[in-house]
Design a protein around this motif. Structure first.
Motif, short mmCIF file in Angstrom:
data_model
loop_
_atom_site.label_atom_id
_atom_site.label_comp_id
_atom_site.label_asym_id
_atom_site.label_seq_id
_atom_site.Cartn_x
_atom_site.Cartn_y
_atom_site.Cartn_z
N TYR A 71 0.83 -1.21 0.00
CA TYR A 71 0.00 0.00 0.00
C TYR A 71 0.86 1.27 0.00
O TYR A 71 0.49 2.28 -0.57
N SER A 75 0.01 3.90 -4.89
CA SER A 75 -0.42 5.04 -5.72
C SER A 75 0.50 5.18 -6.93
O SER A 75 0.06 5.34 -8.07
N ILE A 82 -4.41 6.78 -4.29
CA ILE A 82 -5.35 5.98 -3.48
C ILE A 82 -5.67 6.66 -2.14
O ILE A 82 -6.30 6.06 -1.28
N GLU A 83 -5.24 7.88 -1.95
CA GLU A 83 -5.51 8.66 -0.73
C GLU A 83 -5.01 7.93 0.52
O GLU A 83 -5.72 7.83 1.53
N PHE A 84 -3.80 7.42 0.41
CA PHE A 84 -3.19 6.65 1.51
C PHE A 84 -2.69 7.61 2.58
O PHE A 84 -1.89 8.50 2.30
N GLN A 86 -0.88 7.47 6.22
CA GLN A 86 -0.25 6.54 7.17
C GLN A 86 -0.09 7.25 8.52
O GLN A 86 1.01 7.61 8.93
N ALA A 148 -7.04 4.29 3.48
CA ALA A 148 -6.99 4.70 2.07
C ALA A 148 -8.41 4.64 1.50
O ALA A 148 -9.34 4.20 2.17
N ASN A 149 -8.55 5.06 0.24
CA ASN A 149 -9.86 5.11 -0.41
C ASN A 149 -10.07 3.83 -1.25
O ASN A 149 -9.41 3.64 -2.27
#
Ligand SMILES: Cc1cc2nc3c(=O)[nH]c(=O)nc-3n(C[C@H](O)[C@H](O)[C@H](O)COP(=O)(O)OP(=O)(O)OC[C@H]3O[C@@H](n4cnc5c(N)ncnc54)[C@H](O)[C@@H]3O)c2cc1C
Length: 380
Positions: A71, A75, A82-84, A86, A148-149
């Motif tokens: 992850y 992206s 992916i709007e990650f 952390q 994420a998204n």
């Protein structure tokens, strides 16, 4: 629509999408994804997007740790943001018993290399300044947990898989599976039949129905989980919060909305995905107990989806005893999004090279023939 395929994947949620991509990346391109409605129309498009590694069983911890590594760069790899975020996961405990369970969990997690740690209530407040720390006896925190998204993740996986030759058929429900000589010889859909090499059951909460078409009984049960999202506010929390006391979870999206939910221990198995006022009351009450300032926010939307729950709250992965070309990829019990990247790799290795990893061996359907010891932290 193709009339034959080396691999037929049933379901275009995160499981089916990630596997299609992993297969294509390995050069297995004659892959057909059959989706009853549209990508993300199952649990994936209804989920909270949490990605945590703080589990209580070695398999879930390892699968999640390996997935987080993927992850972190997904992206870039998929070419889709992916709007990650952390920002870690803060897991709240309210009783000494829960605290003891956390001590044991952290010991196991640390042994496996996860940087999780126990926090005092005051330390938990440093992670989430708006937390009312008098509500808890302690917490655990792992800085590499994330969220994420899910829509973006599936979009990215499918786009890159299709570029490499994978076919996706939307609005194409599988209606039957024809079995002959210990194999699935025909996948029947509402748009005609497909002759498969292998068939992957990635149908989430409907995986039991798919298996039954081939004469196989799975122990999974669909359980409704409700969830809500508020209006946006200025970004103030990177961390995702869950409680093992009541099963609540919440995080803040990149747009600033608070998204979260809470499980209902009284919920009976079934396919109901209606929304209830009871959920909203219970979720709001518990949320405001921990973070009273959120009482200022209006709820914009609520919805529900289905957890696909197994007796030990761990997924069912890999071959099906007695049916040589049916592969199970289901039973995620509320944490399928977070482990999807690694699961997809393991299943692709199995399909490509017949490699049965330790995880696949331990999480196979056949484990339910013996005594079952399961995952204790089942939250978002
Ligand atoms: C409210 C809620 C919150 C959650 N929060 C989290 C979280 O924070 N983190 C996390 O990791 N997980 C979370 N989960 C769990 C997560 O959403 C699931 O484990 C995961 O999305 C499962 O993905 P999947 O692809 O296996 O199944 P699904 O996304 O359900 O996909 C299965 C697909 O199969 C299709 N299908 C079904 N029957 C057929 C058929 N006959 N023919 C063709 N296609 C068919 C369906 O239409 C569906 O699109 C949550 C779930 C819910 C409901």
């Amino acid at each position: 629509m193709r009339r034959s395929a080396d691999v037929v994947i049933i379901g275009a949620g995160v499981t089916g999408a990630a596997l299609a991509y992993e297969l294509a990346r390995r050069g297995i391109r004659d892959v057909l994804v059959l989706e009853r409605a549209f990508p993300c129309s199952g649990a994936t498009g209804r989920c909270g997007g949490g990605i945590r590694q703080q589990f209580t069983t070695p398999h879930n911890i390892r699968l999640a740790m390996e997935s987080v590594k993927r992850y972190e760069t997904l992206s870039e790899e998929l070419g889709v943001d992916i709007e990650f975020i952390q920002g870690g996961y803060l897991i709240l405990a309210e009783t000494e018993r829960e605290r003891e369970a956390q001590r044991q969990a952290v010991a196991l997690q640390n042994e496996l290399g996860l940087p999780s740690r126990l926090l005092t209530p005051r330390e938990a407040k440093e992670v989430l300044p708006l937390l009312d720390e008098t509500t808890i006896v302690g917490a655990t925190y792992c800085p590499t947990d994330a969220h994420a998204n899910p829509f973006r993740v599936v979009e990215g996986y499918l786009a890159r898989a299709r570029e490499r030759g994978v076919a996706l058929e939307k609005f194409t429900p599988v209606v039957n599976l024809e079995v002959k000589g210990g194999r699935i010889v025909r996948v029947r859909t509402c748009r005609g039949d497909v002759v498969p090499g292998v068939v992957v059951n990635a149908a989430g909460a409907w995986s039991g129905e798919i298996a039954r078409m081939a004469g196989v009984e799975l122990p999974n049960r669909p359980i409704r989980h409700e969830i809500a999202i508020t209006e946006p506010v200025e970004f103030f929390m990177e961390v995702m919060v869950i409680s093992i006391h009541n099963g609540i979870y919440f995080s803040q999206t990149v747009e600033g909305q608070i998204i979260g939910g809470i499980g209902d221990p009284e919920e009976k198995p079934g396919y109901d995905v209606s929304s209830s006022l009871g959920f909203l009351r219970r979720y709001a009450r518990e949320l405001l107990r921990y973070v009273p300032a959120l009482g200022q926010l209006a709820v914009l939307r609520q919805w529900a989806g289905l957890y696909d729950v197994t007796p030990d709250a761990q997924p069912i992965l890999g071959p099906t005893p007695g049916l040589e070309n049916l592969i199970q990829a289901n039973g995620y019990s509320g944490h399928g999004f977070m482990i999807a990247p690694k699961v997809a790799e393991l299943l692709a290795d199995y399909i490509e090279k017949d490699v049965v990893s330790e995880e696949l061996a331990c999480l196979s359907l056949s484990r339910f023939m013996g005594e079952v010891k399961g995952e204790a932290f089942v939250v978002g």
